[in-house]
Write an enzyme that holds these catalytic residues in place. Structure first.
Site, PDB file in Angstrom:
ATOM      1  N   HIS A  60     -10.236  -5.009  -3.532  1.00 38.64           N
ATOM      2  CA  HIS A  60      -8.928  -5.298  -2.932  1.00 38.64           C
ATOM      3  C   HIS A  60      -9.116  -5.763  -1.500  1.00 38.64           C
ATOM      4  O   HIS A  60     -10.003  -5.286  -0.788  1.00 38.64           O
ATOM      5  CB  HIS A  60      -8.002  -4.078  -2.982  1.00 38.64           C
ATOM      6  CG  HIS A  60      -8.624  -2.804  -2.493  1.00 38.64           C
ATOM      7  ND1 HIS A  60      -9.501  -2.065  -3.248  1.00 38.64           N
ATOM      8  CD2 HIS A  60      -8.496  -2.146  -1.324  1.00 38.64           C
ATOM      9  CE1 HIS A  60      -9.888  -1.013  -2.561  1.00 38.64           C
ATOM     10  NE2 HIS A  60      -9.304  -1.034  -1.375  1.00 38.64           N
ATOM     11  N   HIS A  89      -7.164  -5.749   2.037  1.00 36.63           N
ATOM     12  CA  HIS A  89      -6.044  -5.206   2.799  1.00 36.63           C
ATOM     13  C   HIS A  89      -5.509  -6.323   3.699  1.00 36.63           C
ATOM     14  O   HIS A  89      -6.291  -6.971   4.409  1.00 36.63           O
ATOM     15  CB  HIS A  89      -6.498  -4.069   3.719  1.00 36.63           C
ATOM     16  CG  HIS A  89      -7.036  -2.856   3.025  1.00 36.63           C
ATOM     17  ND1 HIS A  89      -6.279  -1.710   2.840  1.00 36.63           N
ATOM     18  CD2 HIS A  89      -8.252  -2.581   2.496  1.00 36.63           C
ATOM     19  CE1 HIS A  89      -7.011  -0.789   2.230  1.00 36.63           C
ATOM     20  NE2 HIS A  89      -8.217  -1.299   2.007  1.00 36.63           N
ATOM     21  N   ASP A 102       0.851  -1.194   0.000  1.00 35.37           N
ATOM     22  CA  ASP A 102       0.000   0.000   0.000  1.00 35.37           C
ATOM     23  C   ASP A 102       0.889   1.247   0.000  1.00 35.37           C
ATOM     24  O   ASP A 102       1.899   1.321   0.696  1.00 35.37           O
ATOM     25  CB  ASP A 102      -0.913   0.000   1.229  1.00 35.37           C
ATOM     26  CG  ASP A 102      -2.063   0.977   1.087  1.00 35.37           C
ATOM     27  OD1 ASP A 102      -3.212   0.523   0.949  1.00 35.37           O
ATOM     28  OD2 ASP A 102      -1.805   2.197   1.104  1.00 35.37           O
TER      29      ASP A 102
HETATM   30  P1  5GP Z   1      -9.718   1.585   0.263  1.00 37.66           P
HETATM   31  O1  5GP Z   1      -9.774   2.919   0.957  1.00 37.66           O
HETATM   32  O2  5GP Z   1     -10.380   1.653  -1.085  1.00 37.66           O
HETATM   33  O3  5GP Z   1     -10.181   0.415   1.071  1.00 37.66           O
HETATM   34  O4  5GP Z   1      -8.175   1.290   0.022  1.00 37.66           O
HETATM   35  C1  5GP Z   1      -7.454   1.856  -1.017  1.00 37.66           C
HETATM   36  C2  5GP Z   1      -6.009   1.747  -0.636  1.00 37.66           C
HETATM   37  O5  5GP Z   1      -5.238   1.928  -1.810  1.00 37.66           O
HETATM   38  C3  5GP Z   1      -5.548   2.822   0.352  1.00 37.66           C
HETATM   39  O6  5GP Z   1      -5.003   2.171   1.500  1.00 37.66           O
HETATM   40  C4  5GP Z   1      -4.513   3.614  -0.411  1.00 37.66           C
HETATM   41  O7  5GP Z   1      -3.416   4.005   0.379  1.00 37.66           O
HETATM   42  C5  5GP Z   1      -4.092   2.663  -1.516  1.00 37.66           C
HETATM   43  N1  5GP Z   1      -3.700   3.269  -2.761  1.00 37.66           N
HETATM   44  C6  5GP Z   1      -4.364   4.252  -3.444  1.00 37.66           C
HETATM   45  N2  5GP Z   1      -3.729   4.546  -4.583  1.00 37.66           N
HETATM   46  C7  5GP Z   1      -2.641   3.719  -4.635  1.00 37.66           C
HETATM   47  C8  5GP Z   1      -1.590   3.548  -5.586  1.00 37.66           C
HETATM   48  O8  5GP Z   1      -1.520   4.205  -6.635  1.00 37.66           O
HETATM   49  N3  5GP Z   1      -0.638   2.621  -5.291  1.00 37.66           N
HETATM   50  C9  5GP Z   1      -0.693   1.858  -4.145  1.00 37.66           C
HETATM   51  N4  5GP Z   1       0.300   0.982  -3.958  1.00 37.66           N
HETATM   52  N5  5GP Z   1      -1.667   2.001  -3.237  1.00 37.66           N
HETATM   53  C10 5GP Z   1      -2.630   2.918  -3.476  1.00 37.66           C
END
Ligand code: 5GP
Ligand code: ZN
Length: 116
Positions: free
Chosen positions: A102, A104, A32
């Site tokens: 995704h 985590h 992440d």
């Molecule tokens: P969500 O909030 O949708 O559950 O998680 C999205 C996750 O993707 C977040 O923890 C954020 O830090 C990560 N993230 C967003 N954009 C990118 C990216 O371009 N590269 C990576 N490696 N992680 C990302």
């Protein structure tokens, strides 16, 4: 959503960089960008689907594969004995910010419950 508009599709296609820790024909796992724990890995399907809520019966095998990849990555990063958390945020109130499914994988510190 067209894949060119989706950041995780672009990572899956190698168009955006990521620190990849697992890759196979159906899934990918990478660090992440903004880690919320000492270990914070995201596990994604290569094929675009929005979230757990968009999975269909035909995705049963893929869904199981993603969970197994999450467990494998956690094991490889030495999280088995201490424990870790696997989380899928879904939609707005679920806290999802990237609309490509995704999981985590969070570890390396004690987690609190309930999550915020
Ligand atoms: P969500 O909030 O949708 O559950 O998680 C999205 C996750 O993707 C977040 O923890 C954020 O830090 C990560 N993230 C967003 N954009 C990118 C990216 O371009 N590269 C990576 N490696 N992680 C990302
Ligand atoms: Zn996507």
């Amino acid at each position: 959503m067209p894949s060119e508009d989706c950041v995780f599709c672009r990572i899956a296609q190698g168009e955006l960089p990521a620190t990849v820790v697992h890759e196979d024909d159906r899934a990918m796992a990478f660090e992440d960008l903004n880690p919320q724990a000492p270990e914070h890995i995201l596990v994604i399907p290569r094929r675009h689907t929005t979230s757990v809520a968009s999975l269909e019966e035909e995705d049963r095998e893929l869904a199981g594969h993603l969970v197994l990849v999450a467990a494998r990555v956690a094991r490889e990063r030495g999280l088995d004995s201490s424990g870790y958390r696997v989380v899928a945020n879904v939609g707005e109130e679920g806290g999802q910010t990237v609309p490509h499914l995704h999981l985590h994988v969070l570890g390396g510190r004690s987690m609190t419950w309930p999550p915020g």
